[in-house]
Write a protein that holds these residues in place. Structure first.
Motif, PDB file in Angstrom:
ATOM      1  N   GLY A   7       0.839  -1.194   0.000  1.00  8.38           N
ATOM      2  CA  GLY A   7       0.000   0.000   0.000  1.00  8.38           C
ATOM      3  C   GLY A   7       0.870   1.238   0.000  1.00  8.38           C
ATOM      4  O   GLY A   7       2.089   1.148   0.156  1.00  8.38           O
ATOM      5  N   PRO A   8       0.229   2.400  -0.202  1.00  4.43           N
ATOM      6  CA  PRO A   8       0.988   3.652  -0.258  1.00  4.43           C
ATOM      7  C   PRO A   8       1.509   4.067   1.117  1.00  4.43           C
ATOM      8  O   PRO A   8       1.151   3.469   2.129  1.00  4.43           O
ATOM      9  N   ALA A   9       2.351   5.113   1.127  1.00  2.09           N
ATOM     10  CA  ALA A   9       2.946   5.615   2.376  1.00  2.09           C
ATOM     11  C   ALA A   9       1.864   6.080   3.344  1.00  2.09           C
ATOM     12  O   ALA A   9       0.854   6.659   2.939  1.00  2.09           O
ATOM     13  N   ALA A  10       2.075   5.786   4.630  1.00  5.23           N
ATOM     14  CA  ALA A  10       1.217   6.286   5.718  1.00  5.23           C
ATOM     15  C   ALA A  10      -0.235   5.801   5.653  1.00  5.23           C
ATOM     16  O   ALA A  10      -1.142   6.485   6.120  1.00  5.23           O
ATOM     17  N   ALA A  11      -0.459   4.629   5.071  1.00  6.10           N
ATOM     18  CA  ALA A  11      -1.826   4.083   5.021  1.00  6.10           C
ATOM     19  C   ALA A  11      -2.120   3.228   6.250  1.00  6.10           C
ATOM     20  O   ALA A  11      -3.268   2.836   6.480  1.00  6.10           O
ATOM     21  N   GLY A  12      -1.098   2.914   7.017  1.00  5.95           N
ATOM     22  CA  GLY A  12      -1.303   2.074   8.207  1.00  5.95           C
ATOM     23  C   GLY A  12      -0.736   0.668   8.061  1.00  5.95           C
ATOM     24  O   GLY A  12      -0.961  -0.184   8.910  1.00  5.95           O
ATOM     25  N   LYS A  13       0.032   0.432   6.985  1.00  8.65           N
ATOM     26  CA  LYS A  13       0.635  -0.893   6.748  1.00  8.65           C
ATOM     27  C   LYS A  13       1.530  -1.345   7.892  1.00  8.65           C
ATOM     28  O   LYS A  13       1.453  -2.474   8.329  1.00  8.65           O
ATOM     29  N   GLY A  14       2.405  -0.437   8.317  1.00 10.23           N
ATOM     30  CA  GLY A  14       3.415  -0.800   9.320  1.00 10.23           C
ATOM     31  C   GLY A  14       2.765  -1.207  10.636  1.00 10.23           C
ATOM     32  O   GLY A  14       3.129  -2.233  11.221  1.00 10.23           O
ATOM     33  N   THR A  15       1.785  -0.422  11.067  1.00  8.12           N
ATOM     34  CA  THR A  15       1.084  -0.717  12.323  1.00  8.12           C
ATOM     35  C   THR A  15       0.411  -2.075  12.231  1.00  8.12           C
ATOM     36  O   THR A  15       0.503  -2.904  13.141  1.00  8.12           O
ATOM     37  N   LEU A  16      -0.266  -2.304  11.110  1.00  2.00           N
ATOM     38  CA  LEU A  16      -0.962  -3.572  10.925  1.00  2.00           C
ATOM     39  C   LEU A  16       0.037  -4.738  10.866  1.00  2.00           C
ATOM     40  O   LEU A  16      -0.169  -5.783  11.509  1.00  2.00           O
ATOM     41  N   ALA A  17       1.112  -4.550  10.131  1.00  3.17           N
ATOM     42  CA  ALA A  17       2.102  -5.625   9.958  1.00  3.17           C
ATOM     43  C   ALA A  17       2.733  -6.004  11.295  1.00  3.17           C
ATOM     44  O   ALA A  17       2.862  -7.177  11.624  1.00  3.17           O
ATOM     45  N   ARG A  18       3.124  -4.981  12.069  1.00  5.51           N
ATOM     46  CA  ARG A  18       3.758  -5.247  13.367  1.00  5.51           C
ATOM     47  C   ARG A  18       2.801  -5.986  14.297  1.00  5.51           C
ATOM     48  O   ARG A  18       3.181  -6.908  14.999  1.00  5.51           O
ATOM     49  N   ARG A  19       1.527  -5.582  14.268  1.00  6.63           N
ATOM     50  CA  ARG A  19       0.563  -6.207  15.177  1.00  6.63           C
ATOM     51  C   ARG A  19       0.286  -7.652  14.783  1.00  6.63           C
ATOM     52  O   ARG A  19       0.195  -8.538  15.632  1.00  6.63           O
ATOM     53  N   LEU A  20       0.172  -7.902  13.475  1.00  4.01           N
ATOM     54  CA  LEU A  20      -0.047  -9.281  13.016  1.00  4.01           C
ATOM     55  C   LEU A  20       1.153 -10.145  13.398  1.00  4.01           C
ATOM     56  O   LEU A  20       0.987 -11.260  13.898  1.00  4.01           O
ATOM     57  N   ALA A  21       2.359  -9.620  13.167  1.00  2.24           N
ATOM     58  CA  ALA A  21       3.571 -10.385  13.474  1.00  2.24           C
ATOM     59  C   ALA A  21       3.611 -10.692  14.969  1.00  2.24           C
ATOM     60  O   ALA A  21       3.880 -11.830  15.372  1.00  2.24           O
ATOM     61  N   HIS A  22       3.316  -9.704  15.768  1.00  2.31           N
ATOM     62  CA  HIS A  22       3.355  -9.885  17.226  1.00  2.31           C
ATOM     63  C   HIS A  22       2.323 -10.927  17.670  1.00  2.31           C
ATOM     64  O   HIS A  22       2.636 -11.879  18.384  1.00  2.31           O
ATOM     65  N   ASP A  23       1.069 -10.777  17.202  1.00  2.91           N
ATOM     66  CA  ASP A  23      -0.001 -11.663  17.690  1.00  2.91           C
ATOM     67  C   ASP A  23       0.135 -13.095  17.199  1.00  2.91           C
ATOM     68  O   ASP A  23      -0.244 -14.025  17.897  1.00  2.91           O
TER      69      ASP A  23
END
Ligand code: DC
Length: 210
Positions: A7-23
């Motif tokens: 997805g494009p910059a600042a769409a929330g990818k990083g937050t989502l990716a980190r949370r999925l990886a963590h959970d």
């Protein structure tokens, strides 16, 4: 299990990716940080990130210590990253590292989450779950503005919006691996969707493949 998030910059990818990886206990690779590290190393050497030869050379001997550099997150580095990312030889040099991370996640983790622009289309076309996370340019610029203000930095919404649009334009219209959703990606528009709701929809997809 490989989860590809684009997805494009600042769409929330990083937050989502980190949370999925963590959970789910998976490894996480922010592939944008690789391009940022290349951009930053060209800037530090006094070069022009749009110069293909300089960018290619920096990507061939990439110092992974730069991935933790505080300057990696500045807007200037993001702009430089978007320029070096348009150079095919740079993309080719970073490809093996990303594929290896996906296939052999560090620490024996049972899966990997990669976020970027071309993970579902080029890096991991066989990913088990593909998500395309987006939001309107105005909403993304608003989030960037709040983020910068939160860090105590001066932020000019109009300038940031212009930057977001210029970066979209470069990322979507380059010839090599342009930003676009894979045909089998689930689209998640976060403009009016809270991060918790986005996470729940993504987590459903992952659970369905486990
Ligand atoms: O996600 P980010 O803002 O950290 O990415 C910085 C730049 O890197 C982005 O403008 C385009 C490039 N990029 C890319 O071309 N392919 C990727 N897989 C990740 C990032």
């Amino acid at each position: 299990m490989i989860i590809a998030i684009d997805g494009p910059a600042a769409a929330g990818k990083g937050t989502l990716a980190r949370r999925l990886a963590h959970d789910f206990g998976f490894a996480y690779l922010d592939t944008g940080a690789l391009y940022r590290a290349v951009g930053l190393s060209v800037l530090r050497a006094g070069g022009d990130p749009a110069d293909a030869a300089a960018a290619t050379e920096a990507s061939a001997r990439l110092d992974l210590a730069l991935m933790d550099d505080p300057e990696l997150r500045t807007e200037a580095t993001g702009g430089a990253a978007s320029k070096v990312a348009a150079v095919p030889a740079v993309r080719a040099n970073l490809l093996a590292f990303q594929r290896n991370f996906a296939k052999n996640p560090p620490d024996g983790k049972p899966g990997a989450v990669l976020d970027g622009r071309d993970i579902g289309t080029v890096v991991c076309p066989d990913a088990d779950v593909k998500l395309f996370v987006t939001a309107s340019p105005e909403e993304r610029a608003r989030r960037r503005t709040l983020e910068m203000e939160g860090r105590g930095e001066a932020a000019d919404f109009e300038a940031i919006l212009k930057d977001v649009k210029a970066r979209d334009d470069r990322d979507m219209n380059r010839a090599d691996a342009p930003l676009r959703p894979a045909e089998d990606a689930l689209l998640l528009d976060t403009t009016n969707l809270a991060i918790d709701a986005v996470f729940l929809r993504a987590a459903e997809q992952v659970k369905a493949r486990l």
